[in-house]
Design an enzyme around this catalytic site. Structure first.
Site, PDB file in Angstrom:
ATOM      1  N   ASN A   9      49.932  53.152 -11.473  1.00 39.40           N
ATOM      2  CA  ASN A   9      50.052  53.583 -10.075  1.00 39.40           C
ATOM      3  C   ASN A   9      49.176  54.825  -9.924  1.00 39.40           C
ATOM      4  O   ASN A   9      49.557  55.909 -10.353  1.00 39.40           O
ATOM      5  CB  ASN A   9      51.515  53.902  -9.760  1.00 39.40           C
ATOM      6  CG  ASN A   9      51.695  54.470  -8.362  1.00 39.40           C
ATOM      7  OD1 ASN A   9      50.766  54.420  -7.547  1.00 39.40           O
ATOM      8  ND2 ASN A   9      52.870  55.002  -8.092  1.00 39.40           N
ATOM      9  N   LYS A  11      48.408  56.321  -7.278  1.00 42.75           N
ATOM     10  CA  LYS A  11      48.827  57.146  -6.133  1.00 42.75           C
ATOM     11  C   LYS A  11      47.595  57.529  -5.302  1.00 42.75           C
ATOM     12  O   LYS A  11      46.659  56.743  -5.205  1.00 42.75           O
ATOM     13  CB  LYS A  11      49.620  58.366  -6.609  1.00 42.75           C
ATOM     14  CG  LYS A  11      50.738  57.979  -7.586  1.00 42.75           C
ATOM     15  CD  LYS A  11      51.692  59.091  -7.839  1.00 42.75           C
ATOM     16  CE  LYS A  11      52.670  58.673  -8.922  1.00 42.75           C
ATOM     17  NZ  LYS A  11      53.772  59.589  -9.088  1.00 42.75           N
ATOM     18  N   HIS A  98      58.821  52.799  -3.998  1.00 46.02           N
ATOM     19  CA  HIS A  98      58.599  53.947  -4.877  1.00 46.02           C
ATOM     20  C   HIS A  98      59.375  55.143  -4.330  1.00 46.02           C
ATOM     21  O   HIS A  98      59.484  55.316  -3.115  1.00 46.02           O
ATOM     22  CB  HIS A  98      57.101  54.262  -4.963  1.00 46.02           C
ATOM     23  CG  HIS A  98      56.777  55.204  -6.076  1.00 46.02           C
ATOM     24  ND1 HIS A  98      56.968  56.559  -5.965  1.00 46.02           N
ATOM     25  CD2 HIS A  98      56.306  54.994  -7.330  1.00 46.02           C
ATOM     26  CE1 HIS A  98      56.611  57.142  -7.103  1.00 46.02           C
ATOM     27  NE2 HIS A  98      56.215  56.213  -7.948  1.00 46.02           N
ATOM     28  N   GLU A 100      58.613  58.113  -4.011  1.00 40.81           N
ATOM     29  CA  GLU A 100      57.828  58.974  -3.106  1.00 40.81           C
ATOM     30  C   GLU A 100      57.822  58.400  -1.689  1.00 40.81           C
ATOM     31  O   GLU A 100      57.866  59.137  -0.701  1.00 40.81           O
ATOM     32  CB  GLU A 100      56.401  59.146  -3.660  1.00 40.81           C
ATOM     33  CG  GLU A 100      56.414  60.027  -4.902  1.00 40.81           C
ATOM     34  CD  GLU A 100      55.292  59.766  -5.886  1.00 40.81           C
ATOM     35  OE1 GLU A 100      54.300  59.104  -5.523  1.00 40.81           O
ATOM     36  OE2 GLU A 100      55.422  60.226  -7.041  1.00 40.81           O
ATOM     37  N   GLU A 170      62.746  53.750 -12.301  1.00 37.67           N
ATOM     38  CA  GLU A 170      62.040  55.022 -12.424  1.00 37.67           C
ATOM     39  C   GLU A 170      62.973  56.167 -12.058  1.00 37.67           C
ATOM     40  O   GLU A 170      63.131  56.491 -10.864  1.00 37.67           O
ATOM     41  CB  GLU A 170      60.844  55.055 -11.480  1.00 37.67           C
ATOM     42  CG  GLU A 170      59.832  53.957 -11.718  1.00 37.67           C
ATOM     43  CD  GLU A 170      58.466  54.363 -11.189  1.00 37.67           C
ATOM     44  OE1 GLU A 170      57.552  54.488 -11.987  1.00 37.67           O
ATOM     45  OE2 GLU A 170      58.333  54.591  -9.979  1.00 37.67           O
ATOM     46  N   GLY A 176      56.340  62.218 -13.027  1.00 36.51           N
ATOM     47  CA  GLY A 176      55.364  63.296 -12.876  1.00 36.51           C
ATOM     48  C   GLY A 176      55.824  64.630 -13.426  1.00 36.51           C
ATOM     49  O   GLY A 176      55.194  65.657 -13.185  1.00 36.51           O
ATOM     50  N   SER A 216      56.779  59.352 -16.688  1.00 37.69           N
ATOM     51  CA  SER A 216      56.076  60.061 -17.766  1.00 37.69           C
ATOM     52  C   SER A 216      55.852  59.186 -19.007  1.00 37.69           C
ATOM     53  O   SER A 216      55.948  59.656 -20.143  1.00 37.69           O
ATOM     54  CB  SER A 216      56.802  61.359 -18.125  1.00 37.69           C
ATOM     55  OG  SER A 216      56.858  62.216 -16.983  1.00 37.69           O
TER      56      SER A 216
END
Ligand code: PEP
Length: 255
Positions: A9, A11, A98, A100, A170, A176, A216
């Site tokens: 991904n 992003k 996701h 985000e 996730e 991240g 990660s």
């Protein structure tokens, strides 16, 4: 045997030229080096690059993913992309749900469920993301919360449809941050999620669903994570921006 995935991904990173180099390098390395026929490498690239980069794919081991879509087929939705548009640009996987997008764009379980339906109706593969916050984990409600995301986002599907979905667990606290869930923590959640799928669809159906871990993942920890019985690969953010490292992640599955 479930399909194993190394899904990247990117992003909102990289210029067109930078992305083109990375995409070509990964495609070539995967073609030459990934020997496990059960491994699929997917790169989730920024939308403006999809059509062009899909033409760089030179092996059926590699697929290209969009990072979002809209559930409607067409209409007055400025700035959005339909599943049909993405398919016509060479896309075959779409990352949805996701954290985000759930957090920054207020995407609800219901809206994500409608995207799942649209992606499957369009013949593409959804990579359905789910995962808890640190506060939810510390409060001990993480299993119920993530199982609820599956119920709300996927349980409208028939068994046949569900088997076309890839799930990515996730934990938000691991995305991240450089903090990876331990392989035991990840396996524990994946086992719970598979049991939750089995409770509605039966054990045989649940056994066919690829469940990826994200948060990660790096070349140094992928091998241990992917060796867990219910972990079928990774959804990889930061480490997918390095061609050597990402290809090594795709090579980290036990033989
Ligand atoms: C992600 O955004 O899906 C992700 C897992 O990111 P990272 O690998 O950088 O933690």
């Amino acid at each position: 045997m479930r399909t194993k995935y190394a899904a990247g991904n990117w992003k909102m990173n990289l210029t067109f030229e930078e992305g083109q180099i990375l995409f070509s390098e990964v495609t070539n390395m995967v073609k030459d080096e990934v020997v496990n026929p059960n491994v699929k490498v997917v790169m989730g690239v920024p939308a403006p690059y999809l059509s062009s980069f899909s033409k760089l794919i030179n092996t059926d081991k590699v697929s290209i993913a969009a990072q979002n879509c809209h559930p409607e087929a067409k209409g007055a939705f400025t700035g959005e992309m339909s599943v049909g548009m993405l398919a016509s640009a060479g896309v075959d996987h779409i990352i949805i749900g996701h954290s985000e997008r759930r957090e920054y764009f207020n995407e609800s379980d219901e809206f994500i469920a409608s995207k799942v339906n649209a992606i499957l109706a369009g013949g593409l593969t959804p990579i359905f993301c789910c995962g808890e916050t640190l506060e939810q984990r510390e409060a001990g409600i993480h299993f119920d919360f993530v199982k609820g995301q599956l119920t709300n986002g996927l349980f409208q599907l028939s068994a046949e449809e569900l088997q076309k979905v890839v799930i990515a667990y996730e934990p938000i606290w691991a995305i991240g941050t450089g903090v990876t869930a331990s392989s035991d923590q990840a396996q524990e959640m994946h086992k719970e999620l598979r049991a939750h799928l089995a409770s509605k669809y039966g054990a045989d159906v649940a056994a066919n669903i690829s469940i990826l871990y994200g948060g990660s993942v790096k070349p140094g920890n992928a091998g241990e994570l992917f060796a867990q019985p219910d972990i079928d690969g990774g959804l990889v953010g930061g480490a997918s921006l390095d061609s050597r490292g990402f290809t090594d992640i795709a090579k980290a599955f036990p033989a």
